[in-house]
Design a protein around this motif. Sequence first.
Motif, PDB file in Angstrom:
ATOM      1  N   LEU A 100     -23.306  61.461  12.923  1.00 42.38           N
ATOM      2  CA  LEU A 100     -22.247  61.959  13.584  1.00 42.38           C
ATOM      3  C   LEU A 100     -21.758  60.864  14.815  1.00 42.38           C
ATOM      4  O   LEU A 100     -22.784  60.759  15.438  1.00 42.38           O
ATOM      5  N   SER A 101     -20.672  60.859  14.684  1.00 46.01           N
ATOM      6  CA  SER A 101     -20.135  59.760  15.741  1.00 46.01           C
ATOM      7  C   SER A 101     -18.657  60.070  16.265  1.00 46.01           C
ATOM      8  O   SER A 101     -17.957  60.266  15.383  1.00 46.01           O
ATOM      9  N   SER A 102     -18.504  60.047  17.320  1.00 48.53           N
ATOM     10  CA  SER A 102     -17.210  60.031  17.986  1.00 48.53           C
ATOM     11  C   SER A 102     -16.695  58.541  18.719  1.00 48.53           C
ATOM     12  O   SER A 102     -15.602  58.623  19.236  1.00 48.53           O
ATOM     13  N   SER A 109     -16.096  65.040  16.561  1.00 44.49           N
ATOM     14  CA  SER A 109     -17.271  63.962  15.940  1.00 44.49           C
ATOM     15  C   SER A 109     -16.673  63.597  14.486  1.00 44.49           C
ATOM     16  O   SER A 109     -16.248  64.355  13.754  1.00 44.49           O
ATOM     17  N   TYR A 111     -17.884  62.383  10.614  1.00 47.00           N
ATOM     18  CA  TYR A 111     -19.011  62.381   9.943  1.00 47.00           C
ATOM     19  C   TYR A 111     -19.101  61.059   8.883  1.00 47.00           C
ATOM     20  O   TYR A 111     -17.973  60.939   7.956  1.00 47.00           O
ATOM     21  N   ASP A 167     -27.246  61.135  14.679  1.00 44.07           N
ATOM     22  CA  ASP A 167     -27.242  60.007  15.211  1.00 44.07           C
ATOM     23  C   ASP A 167     -27.693  58.984  13.967  1.00 44.07           C
ATOM     24  O   ASP A 167     -28.768  59.035  13.498  1.00 44.07           O
ATOM     25  N   LYS A 481     -23.136  63.632  25.268  1.00 50.42           N
ATOM     26  CA  LYS A 481     -22.992  62.286  24.750  1.00 50.42           C
ATOM     27  C   LYS A 481     -24.200  61.678  25.565  1.00 50.42           C
ATOM     28  O   LYS A 481     -24.222  60.609  25.860  1.00 50.42           O
ATOM     29  N   HIS A 486     -24.803  56.360  22.492  1.00 47.95           N
ATOM     30  CA  HIS A 486     -23.748  56.978  23.344  1.00 47.95           C
ATOM     31  C   HIS A 486     -23.535  55.984  24.458  1.00 47.95           C
ATOM     32  O   HIS A 486     -24.442  55.686  25.176  1.00 47.95           O
TER      33      HIS A 486
END
Length: 503
Positions: A100-102, A109, A111, A167, A481, A486
């Motif tokens: 999961l990352s923005s 988010s 995927y 993460d 975050k 992050h």
Amino acid sequence: MAIFDIKLPNRMAKALRLANGDVCKQQLRILKKLLHKARFTEFGQKYHFDNILMQPDPVKAFQQNVPIYNYSSIYKQWWHRSLENKPDVCWPGKVKYYALSSGTSDAASKYLPITNDLLQGNKLVMIKQLLSLRNYTDINVRSIGRGWLLLSGSTDLQKGIGHYLGDLSGITVKKSPFWFQPFYKPTKEIAREKDWNKKLEEIVDNAGDWDIGFIVGVPAWVQMCMEMVIEKYHLNNIHEIWPNLSYFVHGGVSFEPYKKGFNKLLGKPLTYIETYLASEGFIAYQNRQDACGGMRLVVSDHIFFEFVPFDDRNFTPDGDLVENPEILLAHQVSEGKDYALLISTPAGAWRYLLGDTIRFTDVSRSEIIISGRTKHFLSLVGEHLSVDNMNKAIQLAGEELDLPITEFTVSGEPHGSFFAHRWFVACDQPVDKPVLAAVIDKHLKALNDDYAVERKSALREIFVEVFPEETFLKFLEIRGKMGGQHKFPRVLKGGLLEAWKNF
């Protein structure tokens, strides 16, 4: 137990013995390997991977047949099917893990698929980086065999339908090989903790029981952890509790703005080692002490790279890629120029626009620095201000004014009929804001000719706002975050800028 003496699995040991050779041949080998393994997937069938492999020039055929994707387009057309538990979409089998990352954008988010093949490739690069410590003149073998404190995301992953979410750092730790377990800190119980503040407290409570030689993590969180340890145990510096601490492995953001405050926490110098581990793959790592800030691109391992010159011919003013951009390969790039990265990986990312820009510092060694983001740069009126420019200006301003500036971010805004930049700076000391603004401005003019020109034209003012570091960390906390990978965005635009203003 000396980590250099560990007996690795045969497949891994064989891969590590690959000689460094011609970059063009290495990259062709990797592309063929990726195409061959994915030829029976839905993606491979649609774009005729079997046929591409039979062509005299597979690279050219690959570029002619497979379109360029960004996250939105590849997720919409392909990855969402894997997330629905369908096998063989972009990579063989089912995808069991998603990072999961923005990033540092204001998007929801992302995927990002994490496959065993990608993790295996990442592990090989990690071992290569560890073995490269032999290239360092001040190597401390004793410290290498001590504990490794990884400030990672939680290993207690979210359960999806046939997959797990979390993460990348948490996934990596959860899937870490058996031979690494004796070195790993914190404990498995602490690593599972999802509340970042509670995790830090538990790490601090156990700090006296550990002999730490390495710390790995994002600079802001590592600095916070060390400050908490020093405060709890009433220490003068971190080496009073961890005398064998010798190495700090960092990545994600430029370390230079943090170095001044970081060094105040030490009893002796550390060796700083930079990595470029994105959620999409392990891109580069520092492998020698005199690399002048450069990291070695992993051209011989598991990722196929393409490079788009980051200029007005290939990108719109908003940082979007134009149709039919100029594409270069690893043996065609030049030093000192910025390039956006396209990567193809063993997780089913194909010609994927990563969003980062890099600059080659030594082409013969394939060494790079991260210069910024395709979206995270300021060019309101043609000043083309990169994140690299901002990092360097903040570093120089902090040194000149003797200020420990730990975080910063910048926004552009209208100013009458013209425009201005507004800098938001984290510093826990008194600051003369107009003086700081003038010093930042001075260094940016020296670093960036376009900026210097526009400061005489439409870019009329530079403003500075100063807040305690806690303000920046609180903003990350309310946005979920905290910790892990992050980091605070260096440029604020759109919804993220509005959220910051409201905060």
